[in-house]
Design an enzyme around this catalytic site. Structure first.
Site, mmCIF file in Angstrom:
data_model
loop_
_atom_site.group_PDB
_atom_site.id
_atom_site.type_symbol
_atom_site.label_atom_id
_atom_site.label_comp_id
_atom_site.label_asym_id
_atom_site.label_seq_id
_atom_site.Cartn_x
_atom_site.Cartn_y
_atom_site.Cartn_z
ATOM 1 N N VAL A 283 0.835 -1.203 0.000
ATOM 2 C CA VAL A 283 0.000 0.000 0.000
ATOM 3 C C VAL A 283 0.869 1.252 0.000
ATOM 4 C CG1 VAL A 283 -1.712 1.337 1.284
ATOM 5 C CG2 VAL A 283 -1.942 -1.143 1.097
ATOM 6 N N LYS B 161 10.452 -0.479 8.765
ATOM 7 C CA LYS B 161 11.005 -1.262 9.870
ATOM 8 C C LYS B 161 12.508 -1.404 9.750
ATOM 9 C CE LYS B 161 7.108 -4.159 11.334
ATOM 10 N NZ LYS B 161 6.619 -5.561 11.494
ATOM 11 N N LYS C 54 -7.371 -0.889 8.989
ATOM 12 C CA LYS C 54 -8.729 -1.214 9.428
ATOM 13 C C LYS C 54 -8.793 -1.757 10.847
ATOM 14 C CE LYS C 54 -8.150 -5.076 6.311
ATOM 15 N NZ LYS C 54 -7.175 -4.315 5.511
ATOM 16 N N ILE D 243 -13.290 1.136 -3.607
ATOM 17 C CA ILE D 243 -14.709 1.476 -3.700
ATOM 18 C C ILE D 243 -14.984 2.652 -2.758
ATOM 19 C CG2 ILE D 243 -17.052 0.573 -3.589
ATOM 20 C CD1 ILE D 243 -15.858 -2.235 -3.483
ATOM 21 N N LYS E 148 -13.794 -4.158 9.295
ATOM 22 C CA LYS E 148 -14.390 -3.207 8.359
ATOM 23 C C LYS E 148 -15.846 -2.930 8.733
ATOM 24 C CE LYS E 148 -11.381 -4.812 4.629
ATOM 25 N NZ LYS E 148 -11.306 -5.590 3.368
#
Length: 405
Positions: free
Chosen positions: A14, A45, A104, A135, A204
């Site tokens: 990501v 890290k 999340k 989305i 979520k």
């Protein structure tokens, strides 16, 4: 020309997607903001395992190096786990930075507190990427809440479990065979527990519950079940009845509490989630004015998640991320008796009061109506019940050839 400076936490899939998107679409971002958008520092890290094309970007394994930067406008969280992300974002908000997160699990547990802290410090908090990847679920719900009372949300919120169920049905595979393919394709981790046992989808769902109803689901009203017990024989039987297994998260208000379930269910052709296949995610939203709205798209991956983060960044830059997680949203109670399909011996089963058998498919498969409370009293050691979402008329399916198991 001044720049919007960003501290990026995490440089995995990501994080790299966010960095690459900002780099490749700099012209578009500058046209929106009227200034450069610049990643000034990246937290990793192990510094020796990473490299950044731009020598001006600080690569560090110490968050203090980032929070101490002379200029820091936005902190983007692309790491996983409740900690250290929660602590990092608290520090960033306290400094006066806008924050955006894709974490999340952390946000499911600490979203309300971070929202309160952001409001106190007059900064924005973006969390579109915590649910549904690319989305625009969060922004859509925020817009709906301006005029609508949302009554129920049902969604396929994990692409890995959906891919496995799709593969089992379409390729006639066992659960173990489908899981192995998901791992080979990179959809499932070496330890797939978070996906196949429903933890990822549950986190979520908690975020959505906070957003829609102003509070997290009640523990006593929460159910989380995985898909590991579903067999190819059950999938074939469901298919013969015109139904598909889906791993669905559902949230709705029930009197003064919020019910949240993440479990395998059956969907009929009329249900919005019926045709959602593979690694796709989808959400079906029922609201009192607009009716049903369905959103579908890629739920994870480098660029779908990066897209959600960049959308939040644009909203931050425009100053139009409203406060969320407000207690006391309009109440709505949904009372209904859904249809269920049970695997077990109907003749020997002791069904609780209120369970009405409406069709027998075979000696060990029967269809009945019952409330959620009645089904919870079933002896699950002998019977396994799967709820059918949406309208389903079993009588209309009786002429279809049924495969016995």
């Amino acid at each position: 020309m001044s720049a919007i400076t960003i501290g990026l936490l995490g440089f995995g899939t990501v994080g790299k997607g966010v960095y690459e998107t900002i780099s490749k679409h700099q012209g578009r971002l500058q046209a929106i903001f009227g200034k450069e958008v610049k990643v000034s520092a990246i937290l990793v890290k192990n510094v020796s395992k990473h490299s950044v094309p731009d020598d001006e970007v600080l690569l560090t394994d110490d968050f203090q190096d980032i929070i101490d930067l002379p200029k820091l406008d936005v902190v983007i969280d692309a790491i996983v786990g409740r900690e250290p992300g929660y602590t990092y974002l608290r520090q960033a908000i306290s400094r006066g930075c806008h924050v955006i997160t894709a974490n999340k699990e952390m946000f499911a547990f600490h979203g309300s507190e971070l929202t309160r802290l952001a409001k106190e410090n007059n900064v924005s908090l973006g969390f579109e990427a915590t649910v549904g990847g690319g989305i625009p679920i969060i922004q859509t719900i925020k817009q709906l809440l301006n005029a609508n009372k949302i009554e129920r949300i049902e969604g396929i919120l994990n692409g890995t479990s959906n891919f496995i169920l799709t593969s089992m049905r379409e390729e006639n595979l066992s659960f173990e065979e489908a899981l192995k393919i998901a791992q080979e394709k990179g959809y499932a981790e070496a330890d797939p527990k978070n996906d196949i046992e429903g933890y990822d989808a549950f986190y979520k769902a908690v975020v959505l519950s906070e957003l829609v109803f102003g509070k997290a689901p009640a523990q006593g009203k929460s159910v989380r079940e995985g898909i590991t017990d579903i067999t190819i024989e059950q999938i074939r039987m469901a298919d013969s009845l015109g139904l598909k297994f889906k791993h669905v998260a559902s949230i709705e208000r029930e009197k003064d509490t919020i019910r949240c379930t993440v479990k395998p269910v059956l969907t009929g052709e009329e249900h919005p989630l019926y045709r959602v296949e593979g690694v796709q995610n989808a959400v079906s939203i029922d609201a009192d004015i607009v009716g049903n709205i369905s959103l579908q798209g890629p739920g994870a991956g480098m660029f779908p998640t990066a897209s959600a983060i960049i959308e939040d960044l644009i909203h931050v830059g425009r100053g139009d991320i409203p406060s969320v997680f407000e207690e006391g949203r309009p109440e709505g109670t949904v009372i209904y008796e859904p249809v269920w399909i049970i695997w077990g011996d109907a003749d020997k089963a002791e069904l609780p009061e209120g369970c009405e058998i409406i069709s027998k498919v075979s000696k060990e498969v029967f269809i009945f109506k019952a409330s959620l409370e009645a089904v919870s009293l079933l002896d699950t050691s002998d019977l396994k019940a799967y709820q059918v979402l949406g309208d389903y008329a079993p009588a209309a399916k009786e002429n279809k050839q049924v495969q016995t198991v």
